[in-house]
Motif scaffolding. Structure first.
Motif, short mmCIF file in Angstrom:
data_model
loop_
_atom_site.label_atom_id
_atom_site.label_comp_id
_atom_site.label_asym_id
_atom_site.label_seq_id
_atom_site.Cartn_x
_atom_site.Cartn_y
_atom_site.Cartn_z
N VAL A 60 0.90 -1.31 0.16
CA VAL A 60 0.11 -0.34 0.06
C VAL A 60 0.63 1.50 -0.07
O VAL A 60 0.12 2.43 -0.42
CB VAL A 60 -0.91 -0.44 1.13
CG1 VAL A 60 -1.73 1.30 1.53
CG2 VAL A 60 -1.87 -1.38 1.02
N PHE A 61 2.04 0.85 0.58
CA PHE A 61 2.62 2.41 0.92
C PHE A 61 3.81 2.17 -0.08
O PHE A 61 4.72 1.81 -0.50
CB PHE A 61 3.35 2.76 1.85
CG PHE A 61 3.04 2.58 3.13
CD1 PHE A 61 2.91 3.45 4.36
CD2 PHE A 61 1.79 1.05 3.85
CE1 PHE A 61 2.16 3.86 4.73
CE2 PHE A 61 1.42 0.94 4.90
CZ PHE A 61 1.13 2.55 5.57
N ARG A 287 7.38 7.59 2.97
CA ARG A 287 6.53 6.52 1.81
C ARG A 287 4.88 7.76 1.93
O ARG A 287 5.19 8.67 2.47
CB ARG A 287 6.71 5.47 2.75
CG ARG A 287 7.46 4.67 2.52
CD ARG A 287 8.17 4.37 1.23
NE ARG A 287 9.05 3.66 1.18
CZ ARG A 287 10.69 3.55 0.42
NH1 ARG A 287 10.71 5.00 1.41
NH2 ARG A 287 11.21 2.15 1.21
N GLN A 288 4.66 7.28 0.98
CA GLN A 288 2.80 7.64 0.85
C GLN A 288 2.28 6.88 -0.04
O GLN A 288 2.61 5.55 -0.21
CB GLN A 288 3.27 8.86 -0.48
CG GLN A 288 3.90 9.94 -0.18
CD GLN A 288 3.30 10.92 -1.23
OE1 GLN A 288 4.21 11.71 -1.98
NE2 GLN A 288 2.52 10.91 -2.16
N PRO A 289 1.08 6.40 1.62
CA PRO A 289 -0.15 5.49 1.38
C PRO A 289 -1.14 5.61 0.39
O PRO A 289 -1.15 6.81 -0.15
CB PRO A 289 0.11 5.27 2.77
CG PRO A 289 -0.53 6.54 3.39
CD PRO A 289 0.61 6.93 2.59
N VAL A 300 -4.61 7.65 8.85
CA VAL A 300 -3.79 8.79 7.50
C VAL A 300 -4.26 8.36 6.29
O VAL A 300 -4.79 7.59 5.71
CB VAL A 300 -2.50 8.29 7.48
CG1 VAL A 300 -1.68 9.07 6.44
CG2 VAL A 300 -1.45 8.40 8.70
N PRO A 301 -4.79 9.74 5.47
CA PRO A 301 -5.24 9.44 4.64
C PRO A 301 -4.40 8.95 3.98
O PRO A 301 -3.50 9.37 3.03
CB PRO A 301 -5.66 11.10 3.98
CG PRO A 301 -5.22 11.47 5.65
CD PRO A 301 -4.40 10.52 6.51
N ALA A 302 -5.11 8.60 2.81
CA ALA A 302 -4.28 8.18 1.25
C ALA A 302 -4.17 9.26 0.51
O ALA A 302 -4.81 10.46 0.77
CB ALA A 302 -5.17 7.42 0.38
N GLY A 303 -2.09 8.85 0.18
CA GLY A 303 -2.00 10.66 -0.39
C GLY A 303 -1.02 11.49 0.30
O GLY A 303 -0.15 12.11 -0.01
N SER A 304 -1.20 10.73 1.95
CA SER A 304 -0.27 11.95 2.57
C SER A 304 1.33 11.49 3.12
O SER A 304 1.75 10.22 2.21
CB SER A 304 -1.52 11.98 4.42
OG SER A 304 -1.96 11.46 4.02
#
Length: 414
Positions: A60-61, A287-289, A300-304
């Motif tokens: 996911v990350f 990293r960015q999920p 933590v929201p997606a794209g953060s």
């Protein structure tokens, strides 16, 4: 969205107080604030081992953060790729960093460079292992591997220092950003003509191998090779430099463990692995999920952007016993896997973006550590030594002043 608790007792990650002693802050983060939103960095910060490990291993990350964090100074690198594109690019460069190639082709290069630097001080009886050895050694090795001119050492050092500063520019200092962008242009002007010449006249060096590499009809462009060389100089130089200096600082600060390593050289990989846990050269990776995720401290929201604190995770008491103690005999660290994707520490990250140069770093440290121990039979810290680490994104000893009796004097009975 998660409301992250107020953390007034934790020094700001970009403050001088944090820089002076991040480990005290890490302890509070792990126990009281395992998830922090940092407004100036526009990033969530995680510090527990289980959370950092997950961010490195879970598909996911993503590494989309490198589009703005690395690409402006390197160009597009394998760190930003995914799927088959990543697998093919990694396969093109990986053979040079595997055991057989390292042992048979590049180990002599590593030994020669270590010997040349040690020869400059082996009769002096004193040395600063940072300024006189560690700062030069990994860059000289990489430059030799690539078949470049070591007379340009100062330029390479300036370039990789600028790149690392850009990567760790947490306060978005405009001068640091501008210097990084200049470095990309300067490095391209230097490297691209050499790459083109090496395609026409290949040699027995890593740069020529990269020019020739091909898998299923896919090869590396000039920009691909230039970007990889830039990444190799920055990542390979900065990390091995700091890890090697830190290992000796740790051993010299624990004379009983130093003596054990001196008497049993099979402990050198253990000492290096424990150093990567206890004082890692890279303290944070981002990293960015791709979808909303839940960590120990919340959502933590997606794209953060998520800042993963390796330096904190590697001292998590839920994962390591007596984590703030340096111990080469630590049972949780297995040297046989510490330089692979199955490593217990997180210093090389994990998952598909596990550090491709981990075995190179292990070989460099093994070779140089043994040669340094041989050259300095009674190495000890200088009497005026005060431990001091520098850096937030990457971190290592400011100096490691050592005194020793030259082996020639020992042999002569002086």
């Amino acid at each position: 969205m998660t409301i992250v608790p107020d953390t007034p007792d934790i020094p700001d990650i970009v403050s001088a107080e944090f820089n002076a002693d991040p480990y005290s802050a890490y302890r509070i983060m792990r126990s009281e604030a395992p998830l922090i939103w940092h407004e100036p960095m526009q990033s969530y910060i995680v510090s527990r081992y289980e959370d950092v490990q997950r961010a490195f291993k879970d598909e996911v990350f993503t590494t989309a953060n490198y589009d703005w964090q690395l690409e402006p100074v390197h160009g597009r690198t394998i760190l930003q790729l995914s799927g088959r594109e990543h697998a093919v690019r990694r396969a093109l460069v990986a053979p040079a960093f595997r055991g057989g190639e390292l042992r048979n082709k590049f180990r002599p290069v590593i030994e020669r460079n270590a010997r040349e630097l040690i020869d400059r001080f082996r009769e002096d009886g004193s040395v600063d292992l940072v300024s006189q050895f560690a700062t030069h050694f990994p860059i000289n090795v990489i430059v030799d591997m690539l078949g470049l001119d070591k007379a340009d050492h100062d330029r390479f050092h300036k370039w990789y220092t600028s790149i690392i500063a850009f990567l760790g520019n947490l306060t978005q200092d405009p001068d640091v950003a501008a210097d990084g962008l200049r470095t990309r242009e300067e490095f391209a002007d230097y490297m691209v003509p050499i790459i083109r010449e090496r395609r026409e006249n290949p040699g027995d060096d890593l740069l020529s191998a990269l020019c020739r590499a091909e898998i299923d009809g896919t090869s590396m462009s000039d920009d691909d090779i230039k970007a990889f060389c830039s990444l190799l100089l920055a990542a390979g130089g900065e990390t091995t430099d700091k890890a090697l200096a830190a290992m000796f600082a740790n051993l010299l600060s624990h004379p009983d463990q130093l003596e054990a390593v001196r008497e049993d050289r099979s402990l050198v990989p253990k000492a290096f692995a424990e150093t990567l846990r206890y004082t890692p050269p890279v303290h944070m990776i981002m990293r960015q999920p791709s979808e909303t995720v839940v960590f120990s401290g919340g959502e933590v929201p997606a794209g953060s952007t998520v800042t993963c604190l390796i330096g904190a995770a590697n001292r998590d008491p839920e994962r390591f016993s007596n984590p703030d103690t340096f111990n080469v005999f630590r049972e949780e660290i297995d040297a046989s896997t510490s330089f692979t994707a199955a490593a217990g520490h997180l210093a090389f990250a994990l998952g598909r973006h596990f550090c491709v140069g981990a075995l190179l770093a292990e070989t460099e440290v093994e070779v140089s550590a043994n040669m340094l121990l041989d050259a300095m039979p009674d190495a000890r810290l200088a009497a005026d030594y005060t431990p001091e680490e520098k850096g937030v994104f990457t971190r290592g000893p400011a100096r490691v002043p050592v005194e020793f009796t030259p082996r020639s004097a020992v042999s002569a009975g002086v």
